[in-house]
Design an enzyme around this catalytic site. Structure first.
Site, PDB file in Angstrom:
ATOM      1  N   HIS A  60       0.889 -39.128 -23.072  1.00 58.97           N
ATOM      2  CA  HIS A  60       0.129 -40.148 -22.192  1.00 58.97           C
ATOM      3  C   HIS A  60       1.079 -40.176 -20.961  1.00 58.97           C
ATOM      4  CE1 HIS A  60      -2.807 -39.391 -25.688  1.00 58.97           C
ATOM      5  NE2 HIS A  60      -3.758 -40.112 -24.362  1.00 58.97           N
TER       6      HIS A  60
ATOM      7  N   PHE B 168      -3.474 -34.521 -19.654  1.00 53.41           N
ATOM      8  CA  PHE B 168      -4.824 -33.017 -20.496  1.00 53.41           C
ATOM      9  C   PHE B 168      -4.562 -32.134 -19.679  1.00 53.41           C
ATOM     10  CE2 PHE B 168      -6.446 -37.182 -22.146  1.00 53.41           C
ATOM     11  CZ  PHE B 168      -5.808 -37.362 -23.480  1.00 53.41           C
ATOM     12  N   SER B 169      -4.514 -31.832 -18.245  1.00 55.00           N
ATOM     13  CA  SER B 169      -4.597 -30.833 -17.198  1.00 55.00           C
ATOM     14  C   SER B 169      -3.509 -29.784 -17.949  1.00 55.00           C
ATOM     15  CB  SER B 169      -4.085 -31.199 -16.648  1.00 55.00           C
ATOM     16  OG  SER B 169      -1.923 -31.625 -16.023  1.00 55.00           O
TER      17      SER B 169
ATOM     18  N   GLU C 207     -14.971 -37.095 -18.780  1.00 52.61           N
ATOM     19  CA  GLU C 207     -15.045 -37.365 -20.217  1.00 52.61           C
ATOM     20  C   GLU C 207     -14.948 -38.747 -20.057  1.00 52.61           C
ATOM     21  OE1 GLU C 207     -10.982 -36.108 -21.697  1.00 52.61           O
ATOM     22  OE2 GLU C 207     -11.756 -33.916 -22.012  1.00 52.61           O
TER      23      GLU C 207
ATOM     24  N   GLU D 182     -11.006 -29.935 -21.186  1.00 55.50           N
ATOM     25  CA  GLU D 182     -11.079 -29.695 -19.851  1.00 55.50           C
ATOM     26  C   GLU D 182     -10.863 -28.484 -19.388  1.00 55.50           C
ATOM     27  OE1 GLU D 182      -9.385 -31.728 -21.891  1.00 55.50           O
ATOM     28  OE2 GLU D 182      -9.494 -33.656 -21.248  1.00 55.50           O
TER      29      GLU D 182
END
Lengths: 326, 302
Positions: A130, A87-88, A30, A61
């Site tokens: 995050h 985000f994994s 991204e 993802e």
């Protein structure tokens, strides 16, 4: 030849090396092409290598990691970027069921020369989604190599190693290390996968750390030296393959072990090191193994609250003092 | 089609006899789809399927002995007993393979399409999924990705009415799943999945478009499952008479319904030949040794 580079510049240089030296390498994720990545990791690469080699994907993802797997199986050497390690988790099927399993399930007939690059850990004001340090999830999964470079030089060397590997490798950088500067051996031969490193010698206690906690451990060792406590610091570097021999050899010299990581305590990879030490270094240990980690709370955003949970050098100092009985 | 049908029937018998461990998911009734699609493909084109993918493996030319041996948990030449029925693959036949996670093959197939596109190999990537998989996020992500990258990907959607054990009409609010193609900006068409020629025509059109750089598309092939979701599924959820009615419409029965004496004789001959071929494959598979447990840790890393 050694250049002084910031960590993030070393990442950029390693990616340029990969795209330059192998035409089957493609890079996607991204905002990595025209925007150059949110932290500048891919700055200038799109201009140099073009959309055929480096391109942006939709925010998907699972989709683009699965695409990376299929591309790796059929002849490309993809590097896929997960913008934040957090985000994994939306693509956990790829990390657990898909990417690491096919080489074994095919009896070795498929290979997966795939790198997943990401950055992890806390930064001031970053919220719980995050700030994760998910390395233990990846290390728990057979078939994934896991690399956590702690210095600009390792950011360069280990990423190149990952790119050359025929196995899937998760390279998890530490966002907080991006501005740090250090010498980078840009002409060094590509290293083999794996290998921990003793980054400071000392005879009283072994401190095993990785990623951002290596610098915290080195700071702690400096402070402890002033108190007359000599800490040996081991940068684990790779969680898979795990170089426990280097840890065991150090514990044999020091008789004491402290493990430090930024991830939460429970089930963190420090537990693995502690368990191995109990099983393999029992006779050498003169004190219980201590662990330094974040407490089991989601990372808060406010810096004053973060300071209450993020492990730093002071926590390592305190753990070492307990371990040596002072 | 006969080879696939007899293969699946033989598997059922082997399963009942205790020669095959674990669950198997059969494609009885859906044979026209992989066989029709295979007509559109060349060597070098990639195929990805689901755990209901034995038919695709056979249509791609994967060795029958290997398939039986793999499912028997033996040291097959395919995957050495590590994949079994729901996850087997064969790079030698460009069969990326099955996937036991619903919909997960679509992103992987997009990756093969990416390789074809970036290397200019001229290959296409065909992926088969069931109707239930259309509601998986990974399928949506991969289709959008394939659309924006113009990947040479063809999704063959085998709509067999049931998503596992629930009717697809209870799971979506659209009549045909191919309608979703418009949402990705790609062509989508619906064909009679029990008509091998119709499938071949539709998939060929999609494959040709992909090969020429026209990007991905969806072919929804309407069919019916003659068996349960998995071996041992008693299908209590299906209305009385539904399977019997489906047997009137399934591809093999349909051919015989319109066959004259000559064709019937040829079909009988094919049946006899295939039955013998299958039996020989079973015999050969039984001779394949079981894998050496000492090798179990091999192939975790290169």
């Amino acid at each position: 030849m050694s250049e002084s580079l910031r960590y993030i510049q070393a990442v950029n240089a390693a990616l340029a090396w990969a795209l330059d030296s192998r035409t089957d390498t493609v890079y996607f994720g991204e905002d990595v092409a025209l925007p150059g990545g949110p932290f500048g990791a891919t700055k200038g690469l799109h201009k140099r290598f073009g959309s055929g080699r480096i391109f942006d994907t939709p925010i998907s993802e699972t989709g683009f990691l699965g695409m990376a797997l299929g591309a790796a199986m059929t002849g490309l050497r993809p590097i896929a970027e997960i913008m934040y390690a957090d985000f994994s988790f939306v693509a956990m099927d790829q990390f657990v069921n898909q990417i690491p399993t096919i080489h074994h399930a095919s009896n070795g007939r498929w290979r997966v020369p795939l790198v997943i690059r990401m950055q992890q850990g806390y930064s001031p004001g970053a919220c719980a989604q995050h700030s994760h340090s998910p390395e233990a999830y990846f290390a728990h999964t057979p078939g994934l190599r896991v690399a956590l470079p702690a210095t600009p030089d390792d950011a360069y060397q280990m990423l190149r190693t990952a790119v050359v590997s025929d196995d899937p490798v998760v390279v998890a950088e530490a966002r907080m290390l991006y501005p740090t500067r250090g010498p980078v051996r840009t002409d060094a031969p590509v290293e083999p996968v794996g290998g921990a490193r003793v980054v400071r010698s000392g005879g009283d206690v072994t401190v095993v750390a990785w990623s951002r906690m290596v610098s915290a451990a080195l700071d702690a060792a400096g402070q402890l030296a002033e108190e007359g406590i000599e800490a040996e610091v081991v940068d684990l570097r790779w969680l898979n393959p795990l170089d426990f021999d280097t840890v065991a050899a150090s514990v044999a010299r020091t008789g004491r072990l402290v493990v430090a990581h930024e991830a939460n305590l429970t089930g963190g990879f420090g537990a693995e090191i502690a368990a191995r030490a109990a099983a393999e270094c029992f006779a050498d240990l003169r004190a219980p193994v201590a662990r330094v980690a974040a407490p089991d709370v989601p990372m808060p955003a406010a810096p004053v609250l973060q300071a209450a949970v993020v492990p730093e050098a002071a926590h390592v100092v305190a753990a070492v003092r307990r371990t040596v009985g002072r | 089609m006969t080879r696939i049908r007899r293969f699946e029937e033989r598997l059922t018998a082997l399963k009942d006899a205790g020669e095959i461990p674990g669950s198997i998911h059969l494609c009885n009734g859906q044979e026209a789809i992989p066989v029709g699609a295979a007509r559109a493909l060349r060597d070098g084109d990639w195929v990805t399927a689901t755990y209901r993918g034995h038919g695709w493996a056979i249509a791609r030319g994967v060795d029958l002995v290997g398939l039986f041996a793999e499912m028997m948990g033996r040291d097959s030449a395919l995957c050495g007993g590590r994949a079994a029925s729901p996850y087997l693959s064969d790079p030698g036949r460009w069969f990326i393979g099955e996937n036991s996670i619903v919909g997960a093959g679509v992103p992987v197939a997009a990756g093969a399409a990416l390789t074809a596109q970036r290397t200019g190999s001229g290959a296409v990537s065909v992926v088969s999924i069931g109707d239930g998989a259309m509601n998986q996020g990974n399928v949506h992500e991969a289709l959008n990705l394939a659309a924006v990258l113009d990947l040479p990907l063809v999704l063959v959607l085998e709509n067999n009415v049931y998503s596992e054990m629930s009717r697809i009409e209870d799971m979506v609010r659209i009549r045909q799943l191919a309608e979703r193609a418009a949402g990705y900006g790609m062509p989508g068409r619906v064909v009679d999945g029990n008509d091998c020629d119709a499938v071949a025509e539709a998939v060929t059109e999609a494959v040709d478009r992909a090969r020429e750089g026209g990007g991905p598309s969806i072919v929804e092939a309407m069919t019916e499952r003659l068996v349960g979701h998995y071996s041992g599924d008693v299908q209590h959820y299906r209305p009385a008479g539904e399977v019997a009615a489906a047997r009137e419409r399934e591809p093999l029965a349909r051919i015989r319904q319109h066959a004259d004496a000559d064709l019937t004789a040829r079909l009988d001959a094919i049946d006899a030949e295939v039955t013998a071929e299958i039996e020989a494959a079973v015999t050969a598979a039984r001779a394949v040794p079981f894998p050496d447990p000492a090798t179990v840790k091999e192939h975790v890393h290169v």
